[in-house]
Structures are given as structure tokens and as C-alpha cells.
Design a protein around this motif. Structure first.
Motif, PDB file in Angstrom:
ATOM      1  N   LEU A  62      -5.772  -4.390  -2.284  1.00 53.15           N
ATOM      2  CA  LEU A  62      -4.810  -4.226  -1.194  1.00 53.15           C
ATOM      3  C   LEU A  62      -3.780  -3.150  -1.535  1.00 53.15           C
ATOM      4  CD1 LEU A  62      -3.573  -5.145   1.506  1.00 53.15           C
ATOM      5  CD2 LEU A  62      -2.350  -6.929   0.236  1.00 53.15           C
ATOM      6  N   GLU A  63      -3.246  -3.207  -2.749  1.00 49.21           N
ATOM      7  CA  GLU A  63      -2.240  -2.222  -3.169  1.00 49.21           C
ATOM      8  C   GLU A  63      -2.831  -0.815  -3.207  1.00 49.21           C
ATOM      9  OE1 GLU A  63      -0.989  -3.916  -6.846  1.00 49.21           O
ATOM     10  OE2 GLU A  63       0.498  -5.253  -5.904  1.00 49.21           O
ATOM     11  N   LYS A  64      -4.091  -0.716  -3.639  1.00 50.34           N
ATOM     12  CA  LYS A  64      -4.763   0.592  -3.665  1.00 50.34           C
ATOM     13  C   LYS A  64      -4.934   1.136  -2.250  1.00 50.34           C
ATOM     14  CE  LYS A  64      -9.174   2.810  -4.650  1.00 50.34           C
ATOM     15  NZ  LYS A  64      -9.332   3.242  -3.248  1.00 50.34           N
ATOM     16  N   GLU A  65      -5.414   0.271  -1.327  1.00 48.35           N
ATOM     17  CA  GLU A  65      -5.611   0.710   0.053  1.00 48.35           C
ATOM     18  C   GLU A  65      -4.277   1.083   0.708  1.00 48.35           C
ATOM     19  OE1 GLU A  65      -8.415   1.358   1.190  1.00 48.35           O
ATOM     20  OE2 GLU A  65      -9.746   0.288  -0.164  1.00 48.35           O
ATOM     21  N   GLN A  66      -3.245   0.355   0.333  1.00 40.97           N
ATOM     22  CA  GLN A  66      -1.915   0.661   0.870  1.00 40.97           C
ATOM     23  C   GLN A  66      -1.455   2.042   0.408  1.00 40.97           C
ATOM     24  OE1 GLN A  66       1.097  -2.224  -0.207  1.00 40.97           O
ATOM     25  NE2 GLN A  66       2.127  -1.972   1.754  1.00 40.97           N
ATOM     26  N   ARG A  67      -1.721   2.350  -0.858  1.00 35.48           N
ATOM     27  CA  ARG A  67      -1.364   3.669  -1.389  1.00 35.48           C
ATOM     28  C   ARG A  67      -2.157   4.767  -0.691  1.00 35.48           C
ATOM     29  NH1 ARG A  67      -1.486   0.801  -6.351  1.00 35.48           N
ATOM     30  NH2 ARG A  67      -3.576   1.594  -6.795  1.00 35.48           N
ATOM     31  N   ASP A  68      -3.447   4.495  -0.414  1.00 36.28           N
ATOM     32  CA  ASP A  68      -4.297   5.489   0.255  1.00 36.28           C
ATOM     33  C   ASP A  68      -3.785   5.803   1.658  1.00 36.28           C
ATOM     34  OD1 ASP A  68      -5.886   5.615  -1.958  1.00 36.28           O
ATOM     35  OD2 ASP A  68      -7.460   4.296  -1.166  1.00 36.28           O
ATOM     36  N   VAL A  69      -3.357   4.747   2.375  1.00 35.93           N
ATOM     37  CA  VAL A  69      -2.809   4.939   3.720  1.00 35.93           C
ATOM     38  C   VAL A  69      -1.523   5.749   3.649  1.00 35.93           C
ATOM     39  CG1 VAL A  69      -1.758   3.769   5.694  1.00 35.93           C
ATOM     40  CG2 VAL A  69      -3.865   2.874   4.711  1.00 35.93           C
ATOM     41  N   LYS A  70      -0.681   5.411   2.688  1.00 32.28           N
ATOM     42  CA  LYS A  70       0.608   6.084   2.543  1.00 32.28           C
ATOM     43  C   LYS A  70       0.423   7.567   2.220  1.00 32.28           C
ATOM     44  CE  LYS A  70       5.112   5.568   0.302  1.00 32.28           C
ATOM     45  NZ  LYS A  70       5.894   4.840  -0.709  1.00 32.28           N
ATOM     46  N   LYS A  71      -0.564   7.869   1.386  1.00 39.99           N
ATOM     47  CA  LYS A  71      -0.828   9.259   1.015  1.00 39.99           C
ATOM     48  C   LYS A  71      -1.137  10.120   2.235  1.00 39.99           C
ATOM     49  CE  LYS A  71      -2.614   8.646  -3.683  1.00 39.99           C
ATOM     50  NZ  LYS A  71      -3.848   8.672  -4.505  1.00 39.99           N
TER      51      LYS A  71
ATOM     52  N   GLU B 139      -9.741  -0.099   6.168  1.00 42.67           N
ATOM     53  CA  GLU B 139      -9.999  -0.637   4.828  1.00 42.67           C
ATOM     54  C   GLU B 139      -8.786  -1.422   4.324  1.00 42.67           C
ATOM     55  OE1 GLU B 139     -11.063   2.771   2.545  1.00 42.67           O
ATOM     56  OE2 GLU B 139     -13.132   2.839   3.316  1.00 42.67           O
ATOM     57  N   TYR B 140      -7.597  -0.927   4.650  1.00 44.12           N
ATOM     58  CA  TYR B 140      -6.377  -1.655   4.272  1.00 44.12           C
ATOM     59  C   TYR B 140      -6.294  -2.987   5.008  1.00 44.12           C
ATOM     60  CZ  TYR B 140      -1.472  -3.060   4.393  1.00 44.12           C
ATOM     61  OH  TYR B 140      -0.311  -3.789   4.331  1.00 44.12           O
ATOM     62  N   LEU B 141      -6.614  -2.978   6.288  1.00 42.55           N
ATOM     63  CA  LEU B 141      -6.562  -4.196   7.095  1.00 42.55           C
ATOM     64  C   LEU B 141      -7.551  -5.241   6.582  1.00 42.55           C
ATOM     65  CD1 LEU B 141      -5.517  -5.765   9.523  1.00 42.55           C
ATOM     66  CD2 LEU B 141      -7.190  -4.578  10.936  1.00 42.55           C
ATOM     67  N   LYS B 142      -8.750  -4.788   6.230  1.00 36.63           N
ATOM     68  CA  LYS B 142      -9.753  -5.705   5.689  1.00 36.63           C
ATOM     69  C   LYS B 142      -9.250  -6.342   4.395  1.00 36.63           C
ATOM     70  CE  LYS B 142     -14.483  -5.929   3.947  1.00 36.63           C
ATOM     71  NZ  LYS B 142     -15.749  -5.204   3.728  1.00 36.63           N
ATOM     72  N   ALA B 143      -8.680  -5.511   3.508  1.00 39.45           N
ATOM     73  CA  ALA B 143      -8.143  -6.013   2.242  1.00 39.45           C
ATOM     74  C   ALA B 143      -7.005  -6.998   2.488  1.00 39.45           C
ATOM     75  CB  ALA B 143      -7.658  -4.848   1.380  1.00 39.45           C
ATOM     76  N   LYS B 144      -6.185  -6.721   3.495  1.00 37.93           N
ATOM     77  CA  LYS B 144      -5.049  -7.598   3.823  1.00 37.93           C
ATOM     78  C   LYS B 144      -5.545  -8.962   4.334  1.00 37.93           C
ATOM     79  CE  LYS B 144      -0.529  -8.175   4.775  1.00 37.93           C
ATOM     80  NZ  LYS B 144      -0.526  -9.586   5.162  1.00 37.93           N
ATOM     81  N   LEU B 145      -6.528  -8.941   5.214  1.00 40.75           N
ATOM     82  CA  LEU B 145      -7.077 -10.187   5.756  1.00 40.75           C
ATOM     83  C   LEU B 145      -7.692 -11.038   4.645  1.00 40.75           C
ATOM     84  CD1 LEU B 145      -8.809  -8.888   9.015  1.00 40.75           C
ATOM     85  CD2 LEU B 145      -6.839 -10.405   8.912  1.00 40.75           C
ATOM     86  N   GLN B 146      -8.454 -10.406   3.766  1.00 42.00           N
ATOM     87  CA  GLN B 146      -9.109 -11.143   2.686  1.00 42.00           C
ATOM     88  C   GLN B 146      -8.094 -11.674   1.681  1.00 42.00           C
ATOM     89  OE1 GLN B 146     -11.979  -8.181   1.372  1.00 42.00           O
ATOM     90  NE2 GLN B 146     -13.616  -9.236   2.450  1.00 42.00           N
ATOM     91  N   TYR B 147      -7.066 -10.903   1.406  1.00 44.40           N
ATOM     92  CA  TYR B 147      -6.023 -11.356   0.467  1.00 44.40           C
ATOM     93  C   TYR B 147      -5.262 -12.541   1.064  1.00 44.40           C
ATOM     94  CZ  TYR B 147      -1.767 -11.410  -2.343  1.00 44.40           C
ATOM     95  OH  TYR B 147      -0.721 -11.806  -3.141  1.00 44.40           O
ATOM     96  N   ASP B 148      -4.898 -12.444   2.339  1.00 45.77           N
ATOM     97  CA  ASP B 148      -4.179 -13.543   3.003  1.00 45.77           C
ATOM     98  C   ASP B 148      -5.023 -14.821   3.012  1.00 45.77           C
ATOM     99  OD1 ASP B 148      -2.066 -11.893   3.467  1.00 45.77           O
ATOM    100  OD2 ASP B 148      -2.484 -11.554   5.585  1.00 45.77           O
ATOM    101  N   GLU B 149      -6.333 -14.663   3.235  1.00 47.40           N
ATOM    102  CA  GLU B 149      -7.226 -15.826   3.234  1.00 47.40           C
ATOM    103  C   GLU B 149      -7.242 -16.481   1.848  1.00 47.40           C
ATOM    104  OE1 GLU B 149     -11.876 -17.136   3.538  1.00 47.40           O
ATOM    105  OE2 GLU B 149     -11.215 -15.248   2.685  1.00 47.40           O
ATOM    106  N   ALA B 150      -7.316 -15.647   0.796  1.00 49.13           N
ATOM    107  CA  ALA B 150      -7.342 -16.170  -0.575  1.00 49.13           C
ATOM    108  C   ALA B 150      -6.072 -16.943  -0.887  1.00 49.13           C
ATOM    109  CB  ALA B 150      -7.521 -15.021  -1.563  1.00 49.13           C
ATOM    110  N   ILE B 151      -4.922 -16.418  -0.474  1.00 46.84           N
ATOM    111  CA  ILE B 151      -3.639 -17.092  -0.710  1.00 46.84           C
ATOM    112  C   ILE B 151      -3.583 -18.434   0.018  1.00 46.84           C
ATOM    113  CG2 ILE B 151      -1.147 -16.950  -0.315  1.00 46.84           C
ATOM    114  CD1 ILE B 151      -2.219 -15.200  -2.614  1.00 46.84           C
ATOM    115  N   GLU B 152      -4.083 -18.462   1.253  1.00 42.71           N
ATOM    116  CA  GLU B 152      -4.099 -19.701   2.033  1.00 42.71           C
ATOM    117  C   GLU B 152      -5.002 -20.749   1.371  1.00 42.71           C
ATOM    118  OE1 GLU B 152      -3.333 -22.494   4.963  1.00 42.71           O
ATOM    119  OE2 GLU B 152      -2.296 -20.595   4.551  1.00 42.71           O
ATOM    120  N   GLU B 153      -6.176 -20.314   0.880  1.00 39.52           N
ATOM    121  CA  GLU B 153      -7.089 -21.243   0.221  1.00 39.52           C
ATOM    122  C   GLU B 153      -6.499 -21.782  -1.073  1.00 39.52           C
ATOM    123  OE1 GLU B 153     -11.393 -21.007   0.137  1.00 39.52           O
ATOM    124  OE2 GLU B 153     -11.236 -19.107   1.192  1.00 39.52           O
TER     125      GLU B 153
END
Length: 312
Positions: free
Chosen positions: A47-56, A83-97
Motif C-alpha cells: 500500500l505504501e509503495k502504491e501510494q508513493r507511485d501515485v504521488k510521484k 493498483e493503490y485502491l486494490k492495495a487499500k481494499l486488501q489492507y483494510d480487509e486484513a485489518i478487519e479480519e
């Protein structure tokens, strides 16, 4: 002649069986938690990597200028955002689980503490029953004990089947709720495509958020359901029509389908179809469990009748 403490023995036997299962589930939940935390850490890095890519690409730098010159900066930005959105959705799901598993572990600990004394009581009764059985010599006693043992076996299977049925209920509930949210999102998305404006767009995205939360809970309960099914023998399952292994990746399938919903309406429909397929799969297993439960109850009735004949 029956064991004098038969009812107490059977009660403690079932409690001991439940205690063993709770401890196994407690251990398995800790393993799940460890695996989910490791996955969460990995997803956070992605997620952090994809966030950096978007910011760049949003900043004025060499990469941004390069894509401007090529004329496909917007396309690249859209890809990075997806790609950032996908990473965000998967990360949020992991935190919820992780949160749900931690709550489950705390609940299991309470249940274990409530019945842990049954282990010693069962051990004492088991020794007493062994001494009692050794004192019996006639054929009638032997037949009676075989019938009683078969009844006890069926009662244990009934307990396991009931637990599996209980585990299926929240799965079906959350899958059904998710399906409804996706159906609603699909309707609002259709309105959005014909010019519904910002309000319809916002409502559609809100429905997708609700579906995302529902799928996190559905995945958690699917894992629990699959765990309970390990203790239940369903012969019909061997034909391959029901693949429990697929439950472990259900969330990933869902998010892979949903990620492009913001731009392609068809993806919502595909996600909805996937939820429906899993719902039907779980429903089939639930029906099998109910049939098995009735069969076990009938077996006990037959054995009780046999026992009565022996006693008479």
C-alpha cells in the motif's frame, strides 16, 4: 445393567469433547492471527509503495514530464490509482479480519475457562466406568454396552453437526447482505452512467464500501465454517462439487473483481455473481448438514429401541 453414573458420564464426555475442540480452535485461531498479521504487514508495504507511485505521478518530476511528453500520463495515473485502491481494499480487509480473530480468541478463552474443570471430572468417571465394565461378564451386558457406545458416538456427531450448522448462519447472513449492497450499487451505477450526477456516484461508492465490510466478515466466518466442517463427515462432499479450499481466497477473488467498479459497471455484476456462487455453495453444505443431523437423530431412536429390547 447400566453404569450407575451413565448420564453424568455422558454429560462430562460431551463437555470434555467440547473443551478439546475449543482448545484446538484457540490454537488454530492464534495461527490464523499470526498469518493475518504477517499478511497485513506485507499489504501495508504494498500500500505504501502504491501510494508513493501515485504521488510521484501527481508531482512535477522527471517521471511526470516523461509521461507528459509521451502523452499517456493520464493512463499511467489511472493505472497507479487502481493498483493503490486494490492495495487499500486488501489492507483494510486484513485489518478487519485481524480484529475479528482477536475477538474470537478472547471469546474462546472465556468458553475454555467455563468448562475446563470437566476434564478432571471426566477422567475420574472414565476410570469408574472401566472398573464397572470389567465387573460385567454376561452376553446381555456386552450387547447393551455396544448399543450405548453407538448412541454416544451418534450424540457426539450430532454435537459436531450442530456446531457446523451454527457456523454456517453468519456466513449466509453476511454473504446475503453483501449481495444486497452490490445489487444496490449496481442500480446506482446504472443511474450514474446515464447522468445521475455526484449524488448517485457517492451512493454507489457508499454501497461498495458496505459490501467491502460485509465481505471481510463473510471471509472470517467462512474460515470458521471450514474449520467446523473438518469435524463433520459429509460423504457427498467427495464428489468435488464443494471445494472448501476456495473459501480461503474468497476475499481476494472479490476484490480483484471489485477494484475496477469505479470505472466499469460490469465488474460490480461479476463481483455480485461471485458472492452468489459462494452463497449457493454454503447453502448446499448447510442442506447436507441438516440431512445428516436428521439421519443421526433417527439412528439414535433406532438404537434406543434396541436398548429397550435388550433391557426387557
Amino acid at each position: 445393567m447400566q453404569f450407575p453414573k451413565k448420564e453424568e458420564f455422558q454429560k462430562q464426555r460431551l463437555l470434555k469433547s467440547k473443551l478439546d475442540k475449543l482448545r484446538a480452535n484457540f490454537k488454530e485461531s492464534h495461527s490464523r492471527l499470526k498469518a493475518k498479521k504477517a499478511r497485513g504487514t506485507k499489504l501495508k508495504e504494498i500500500l505504501e509503495k502504491e501510494q508513493r507511485d501515485v504521488k510521484k505521478l501527481d508531482e512535477l518530476n522527471l517521471t511526470s514530464l516523461f509521461y507528459n511528453i509521451l502523452g499517456n500520463k493520464d493512463e499511467k495515473q489511472e493505472k497507479e490509482r487502481q493498483e493503490y485502491l486494490k492495495a487499500k481494499l486488501q489492507y483494510d480487509e486484513a485489518i478487519e479480519e485481524i480484529k475479528l480473530i482477536e475477538e474470537d480468541i478472547a471469546k474462546l478463552q472465556i468458553e475454555i475457562d467455563l468448562i475446563k474443570n470437566s476434564e478432571e471430572r471426566y477422567r475420574i468417571l472414565l476410570q469408574e466406568k472401566e472398573e464397572f465394565l470389567l465387573s460385567l461378564q454376561d452376553e446381555r451386558a456386552k450387547d447393551l454396552q455396544e448399543i450405548i457406545a453407538e448412541i454416544e458416538k451418534n450424540e457426539l456427531q450430532i454435537q459436531e453437526t450442530n456446531e457446523a450448522l451454527e457456523a454456517s448462519k453468519p456466513v449466509l447472513h453476511y454473504l446475503n447482505e453483501t449481495f444486497k449492497q452490490l445489487e444496490s450499487a449496481e442500480s446506482w451505477g446504472t443511474l450514474d452512467m446515464i447522468g445521475g450526477g455526484l449524488i448517485s456516484t457517492a451512493i454507489k461508492h457508499g454501497k461498495i464500501d458496505d459490501a467491502k465490510l460485509g465481505i471481510s466478515k463473510a471471509q472470517f466466518h467462512l474460515d470458521n465454517f471450514a474449520r467446523e466442517l473438518k469435524d463433520v463427515d459429509i460423504p457427498d462432499r467427495v464428489d468435488g462439487s464443494i471445494d472448501i479450499g476456495n473459501f480461503n481466497t474468497f476475499g481476494d477473488y472479490f476484490f480483484d473483481g471489485l477494484i475496477f467498479d469505479f470505472i466499469v459497471q460490469e465488474k460490480i455484476s461479476k463481483s455480485k455473481s461471485h458472492v452468489q456462487r459462494v452463497y449457493l455453495q454454503v447453502s448446499r453444505i448447510e442442506t447436507m448438514l441438516k440431512n445428516q443431523l436428521q439421519s443421526l437423530v433417527n439412528n439414535i431412536k433406532e438404537k434406543e429401541q434396541e436398548k429397550l429390547q435388550v433391557l426387557e
